[in-house]
Scaffold this motif. Structure first.
Motif, PDB file in Angstrom:
ATOM      1  N   LYS A  86       0.826  -1.203   0.000  1.00 49.58           N
ATOM      2  CA  LYS A  86       0.000   0.000   0.000  1.00 49.58           C
ATOM      3  C   LYS A  86       0.866   1.261   0.000  1.00 49.58           C
ATOM      4  O   LYS A  86       0.406   2.326  -0.368  1.00 49.58           O
ATOM      5  CB  LYS A  86      -0.930   0.019   1.212  1.00 49.58           C
ATOM      6  CG  LYS A  86      -2.037  -0.990   1.132  1.00 49.58           C
ATOM      7  CD  LYS A  86      -2.907  -0.926   2.360  1.00 49.58           C
ATOM      8  CE  LYS A  86      -3.978  -1.990   2.320  1.00 49.58           C
ATOM      9  NZ  LYS A  86      -4.803  -1.981   3.526  1.00 49.58           N
ATOM     10  N   ASP A  87       2.117   1.155   0.434  1.00 47.92           N
ATOM     11  CA  ASP A  87       3.002   2.305   0.501  1.00 47.92           C
ATOM     12  C   ASP A  87       3.638   2.641  -0.845  1.00 47.92           C
ATOM     13  O   ASP A  87       4.279   3.667  -0.978  1.00 47.92           O
ATOM     14  CB  ASP A  87       4.108   2.067   1.535  1.00 47.92           C
ATOM     15  CG  ASP A  87       3.582   2.125   2.956  1.00 47.92           C
ATOM     16  OD1 ASP A  87       2.511   2.722   3.175  1.00 47.92           O
ATOM     17  OD2 ASP A  87       4.229   1.565   3.853  1.00 47.92           O
ATOM     18  N   ILE A 110       4.382  17.535  -4.153  1.00 48.00           N
ATOM     19  CA  ILE A 110       5.526  16.633  -3.969  1.00 48.00           C
ATOM     20  C   ILE A 110       6.826  17.325  -4.374  1.00 48.00           C
ATOM     21  O   ILE A 110       6.825  18.240  -5.206  1.00 48.00           O
ATOM     22  CB  ILE A 110       5.368  15.320  -4.771  1.00 48.00           C
ATOM     23  CG1 ILE A 110       5.345  15.606  -6.275  1.00 48.00           C
ATOM     24  CG2 ILE A 110       4.147  14.549  -4.321  1.00 48.00           C
ATOM     25  CD1 ILE A 110       5.538  14.380  -7.145  1.00 48.00           C
ATOM     26  N   TRP A 111       7.936  16.838  -3.802  1.00 50.83           N
ATOM     27  CA  TRP A 111       9.268  17.341  -4.137  1.00 50.83           C
ATOM     28  C   TRP A 111      10.261  16.224  -3.851  1.00 50.83           C
ATOM     29  O   TRP A 111      10.390  15.768  -2.719  1.00 50.83           O
ATOM     30  CB  TRP A 111       9.587  18.571  -3.315  1.00 50.83           C
ATOM     31  CG  TRP A 111      10.917  19.208  -3.568  1.00 50.83           C
ATOM     32  CD1 TRP A 111      11.710  19.081  -4.662  1.00 50.83           C
ATOM     33  CD2 TRP A 111      11.614  20.109  -2.690  1.00 50.83           C
ATOM     34  NE1 TRP A 111      12.851  19.829  -4.529  1.00 50.83           N
ATOM     35  CE2 TRP A 111      12.811  20.480  -3.324  1.00 50.83           C
ATOM     36  CE3 TRP A 111      11.331  20.624  -1.446  1.00 50.83           C
ATOM     37  CZ2 TRP A 111      13.726  21.343  -2.746  1.00 50.83           C
ATOM     38  CZ3 TRP A 111      12.244  21.495  -0.861  1.00 50.83           C
ATOM     39  CH2 TRP A 111      13.431  21.848  -1.526  1.00 50.83           C
ATOM     40  N   TYR A 112      10.914  15.753  -4.892  1.00 54.95           N
ATOM     41  CA  TYR A 112      11.953  14.721  -4.796  1.00 54.95           C
ATOM     42  C   TYR A 112      13.165  15.215  -5.559  1.00 54.95           C
ATOM     43  O   TYR A 112      13.022  15.900  -6.573  1.00 54.95           O
ATOM     44  CB  TYR A 112      11.478  13.399  -5.425  1.00 54.95           C
ATOM     45  CG  TYR A 112      10.386  12.711  -4.653  1.00 54.95           C
ATOM     46  CD1 TYR A 112      10.690  11.674  -3.781  1.00 54.95           C
ATOM     47  CD2 TYR A 112       9.059  13.079  -4.801  1.00 54.95           C
ATOM     48  CE1 TYR A 112       9.689  11.028  -3.069  1.00 54.95           C
ATOM     49  CE2 TYR A 112       8.051  12.436  -4.096  1.00 54.95           C
ATOM     50  CZ  TYR A 112       8.373  11.426  -3.240  1.00 54.95           C
ATOM     51  OH  TYR A 112       7.382  10.785  -2.539  1.00 54.95           O
ATOM     52  N   LYS A 113      14.369  14.848  -5.100  1.00 54.82           N
ATOM     53  CA  LYS A 113      15.563  15.274  -5.832  1.00 54.82           C
ATOM     54  C   LYS A 113      16.764  14.395  -5.519  1.00 54.82           C
ATOM     55  O   LYS A 113      16.771  13.636  -4.565  1.00 54.82           O
ATOM     56  CB  LYS A 113      15.883  16.742  -5.550  1.00 54.82           C
ATOM     57  CG  LYS A 113      16.395  17.038  -4.163  1.00 54.82           C
ATOM     58  CD  LYS A 113      16.746  18.513  -4.040  1.00 54.82           C
ATOM     59  CE  LYS A 113      17.579  18.765  -2.805  1.00 54.82           C
ATOM     60  NZ  LYS A 113      18.118  20.099  -2.749  1.00 54.82           N
ATOM     61  N   SER A 158       7.480   5.606  -9.659  1.00 50.92           N
ATOM     62  CA  SER A 158       7.106   4.692  -8.590  1.00 50.92           C
ATOM     63  C   SER A 158       7.545   5.331  -7.276  1.00 50.92           C
ATOM     64  O   SER A 158       8.732   5.556  -7.054  1.00 50.92           O
ATOM     65  CB  SER A 158       7.784   3.341  -8.789  1.00 50.92           C
ATOM     66  OG  SER A 158       7.446   2.470  -7.741  1.00 50.92           O
ATOM     67  N   PHE A 159       6.576   5.631  -6.423  1.00 46.50           N
ATOM     68  CA  PHE A 159       6.847   6.310  -5.159  1.00 46.50           C
ATOM     69  C   PHE A 159       6.750   5.300  -4.024  1.00 46.50           C
ATOM     70  O   PHE A 159       5.750   4.607  -3.890  1.00 46.50           O
ATOM     71  CB  PHE A 159       5.832   7.431  -4.919  1.00 46.50           C
ATOM     72  CG  PHE A 159       5.847   8.484  -5.979  1.00 46.50           C
ATOM     73  CD1 PHE A 159       6.725   9.540  -5.910  1.00 46.50           C
ATOM     74  CD2 PHE A 159       4.968   8.420  -7.056  1.00 46.50           C
ATOM     75  CE1 PHE A 159       6.744  10.526  -6.889  1.00 46.50           C
ATOM     76  CE2 PHE A 159       4.969   9.395  -8.045  1.00 46.50           C
ATOM     77  CZ  PHE A 159       5.868  10.449  -7.958  1.00 46.50           C
ATOM     78  N   ASP A 160       7.805   5.194  -3.213  1.00 47.41           N
ATOM     79  CA  ASP A 160       7.792   4.353  -2.018  1.00 47.41           C
ATOM     80  C   ASP A 160       7.632   5.281  -0.824  1.00 47.41           C
ATOM     81  O   ASP A 160       8.600   5.889  -0.350  1.00 47.41           O
ATOM     82  CB  ASP A 160       9.083   3.535  -1.908  1.00 47.41           C
ATOM     83  CG  ASP A 160       9.032   2.503  -0.803  1.00 47.41           C
ATOM     84  OD1 ASP A 160       8.298   2.730   0.192  1.00 47.41           O
ATOM     85  OD2 ASP A 160       9.712   1.475  -0.916  1.00 47.41           O
ATOM     86  N   ASN A 161       6.395   5.416  -0.355  1.00 48.29           N
ATOM     87  CA  ASN A 161       6.095   6.364   0.711  1.00 48.29           C
ATOM     88  C   ASN A 161       6.723   5.993   2.043  1.00 48.29           C
ATOM     89  O   ASN A 161       7.026   6.876   2.842  1.00 48.29           O
ATOM     90  CB  ASN A 161       4.578   6.511   0.854  1.00 48.29           C
ATOM     91  CG  ASN A 161       3.968   7.153  -0.373  1.00 48.29           C
ATOM     92  OD1 ASN A 161       4.544   8.051  -0.963  1.00 48.29           O
ATOM     93  ND2 ASN A 161       2.807   6.676  -0.777  1.00 48.29           N
ATOM     94  N   SER A 162       6.940   4.705   2.295  1.00 45.44           N
ATOM     95  CA  SER A 162       7.563   4.311   3.561  1.00 45.44           C
ATOM     96  C   SER A 162       9.048   4.663   3.595  1.00 45.44           C
ATOM     97  O   SER A 162       9.587   4.973   4.642  1.00 45.44           O
ATOM     98  CB  SER A 162       7.359   2.821   3.830  1.00 45.44           C
ATOM     99  OG  SER A 162       8.010   2.048   2.847  1.00 45.44           O
ATOM    100  N   GLU A 204      16.787   7.580  -9.369  1.00 44.73           N
ATOM    101  CA  GLU A 204      16.329   7.432  -7.994  1.00 44.73           C
ATOM    102  C   GLU A 204      16.437   8.780  -7.288  1.00 44.73           C
ATOM    103  O   GLU A 204      17.488   9.430  -7.319  1.00 44.73           O
ATOM    104  CB  GLU A 204      17.151   6.381  -7.243  1.00 44.73           C
ATOM    105  CG  GLU A 204      16.595   6.121  -5.871  1.00 44.73           C
ATOM    106  CD  GLU A 204      17.207   4.908  -5.193  1.00 44.73           C
ATOM    107  OE1 GLU A 204      17.062   4.821  -3.956  1.00 44.73           O
ATOM    108  OE2 GLU A 204      17.803   4.056  -5.872  1.00 44.73           O
ATOM    109  N   LEU A 205      15.344   9.183  -6.660  1.00 47.20           N
ATOM    110  CA  LEU A 205      15.272  10.472  -5.984  1.00 47.20           C
ATOM    111  C   LEU A 205      14.853  10.286  -4.530  1.00 47.20           C
ATOM    112  O   LEU A 205      14.151   9.329  -4.204  1.00 47.20           O
ATOM    113  CB  LEU A 205      14.248  11.386  -6.680  1.00 47.20           C
ATOM    114  CG  LEU A 205      14.428  11.622  -8.172  1.00 47.20           C
ATOM    115  CD1 LEU A 205      13.245  12.391  -8.731  1.00 47.20           C
ATOM    116  CD2 LEU A 205      15.714  12.377  -8.431  1.00 47.20           C
ATOM    117  N   SER A 206      15.252  11.220  -3.686  1.00 46.72           N
ATOM    118  CA  SER A 206      14.863  11.218  -2.273  1.00 46.72           C
ATOM    119  C   SER A 206      13.839  12.319  -2.038  1.00 46.72           C
ATOM    120  O   SER A 206      13.930  13.405  -2.619  1.00 46.72           O
ATOM    121  CB  SER A 206      16.072  11.470  -1.377  1.00 46.72           C
ATOM    122  OG  SER A 206      17.006  10.430  -1.533  1.00 46.72           O
TER     123      SER A 206
END
Length: 190
Positions: A39-40, A85-88, A57-61, A75-77
Motif C-alpha cells: 500500500k506504501d 511533492i518534491w523529490y531530488k 514509482s513512489f515508495d512512501n515508507s 532514484e530520488l529522495s
C-alpha cells in the motif's frame, strides 16, 4: 500405566497444537506486513505534449521515487514540500501537485505535464452561484454551490453535452446551461 500413557499423550497433543497455532500466527503477521508494504508504493505514468512518457514509482515508507524517463532509471529522495511533492538527487528534481508534474535535470526542465483544466462560474435567476473546475485530462469535476462544500464528480459518456456524477450528485449541461441534482432533486439550474 494407562494413566501414564494418557498423560503423555495429552502433553504431546498440547505441545503439537500450541506449535501449530504459533505457526498460523506467524504466517498471519507476515501476510499483513506484505499488504501494508504494498500500500506504501504508488505508481503513476504521465505523457507530455511531445508524447514522452515519465514512469514514476513512489515508495512512501522509504521516502523515495524511482523514475524511468527516456530509458534512464532515476532514484530520488523525498524533500519537505510546502504543498504537493518534491523529490531530488544531485542531478534531478521532481516537483508537482496532482497530475501537474515538472522534472528538471541540472536546473533545466526536461519533462512537464499539466492537466487540461477549465474554470466555469454560472449564476441562475435565484442568485445561486455554481463554481466548477473541469479537469478534462482526468475526466473529473470539482463543483461548489454557493461557495459550499466541494462536490467531486466523475465524467460519464453523454449522448450530447456533458454528464458528471457520483453516488449522490449528478451534473448535466449543454452550452452554457447546467443542472445540478442531489439524489434526483434539482439544486441548481440556469
Amino acid at each position: 500405566m494407562i494413566r501414564r500413557f494418557f498423560v503423555v499423550g495429552m502433553l504431546t497433543a498440547t505441545v503439537f497444537i500450541s506449535c501449530k497455532d504459533n505457526s498460523k500466527q506467524e504466517n498471519t503477521d507476515n501476510t499483513n506486513t506484505e499488504q501494508t508494504a504494498s500500500k506504501d508504493i504508488v505508481t503513476e505514468s504521465l505523457t507530455n505534449q511531445e508524447g514522452e512518457t515519465l514512469k514514476m514509482s513512489f515508495d512512501n515508507s522509504k521516502g523515495t521515487a524511482i523514475l524511468n524517463f527516456k530509458g534512464e532509471t532515476i532514484e530520488l529522495s523525498q524533500e519537505k514540500a510546502a504543498s504537493g511533492i518534491w523529490y531530488k538527487n544531485d542531478q534531478y528534481e521532481l516537483r508537482g501537485k496532482g497530475n501537474d508534474i515538472s522534472l528538471k535535470k541540472d536546473g533545466k526542465t526536461v519533462f512537464e505535464h499539466e492537466d487540461d483544466k477549465v474554470d466555469v462560474e454560472v449564476k441562475n435567476n435565484n442568485g445561486d452561484v455554481l463554481t466548477m473546475t473541469f479537469n478534462n485530462t482526468a475526466g473529473t469535476l470539482k463543483a461548489y454551490l454557493n461557495g459550499g462544500e466541494q462536490i467531486d464528480l466523475e465524467q460519464k459518456k453523454a449522448a450530447s453535452g456533458i454528464w458528471y456524477e457520483n453516488d449522490q450528485y449528478e451534473l448535466r449541461g449543454k452550452g452554457d446551461s447546467y443542472i445540478l441534482k442531489k439524489e434526483g432533486e434539482t439544486l441548481f439550474e440556469n
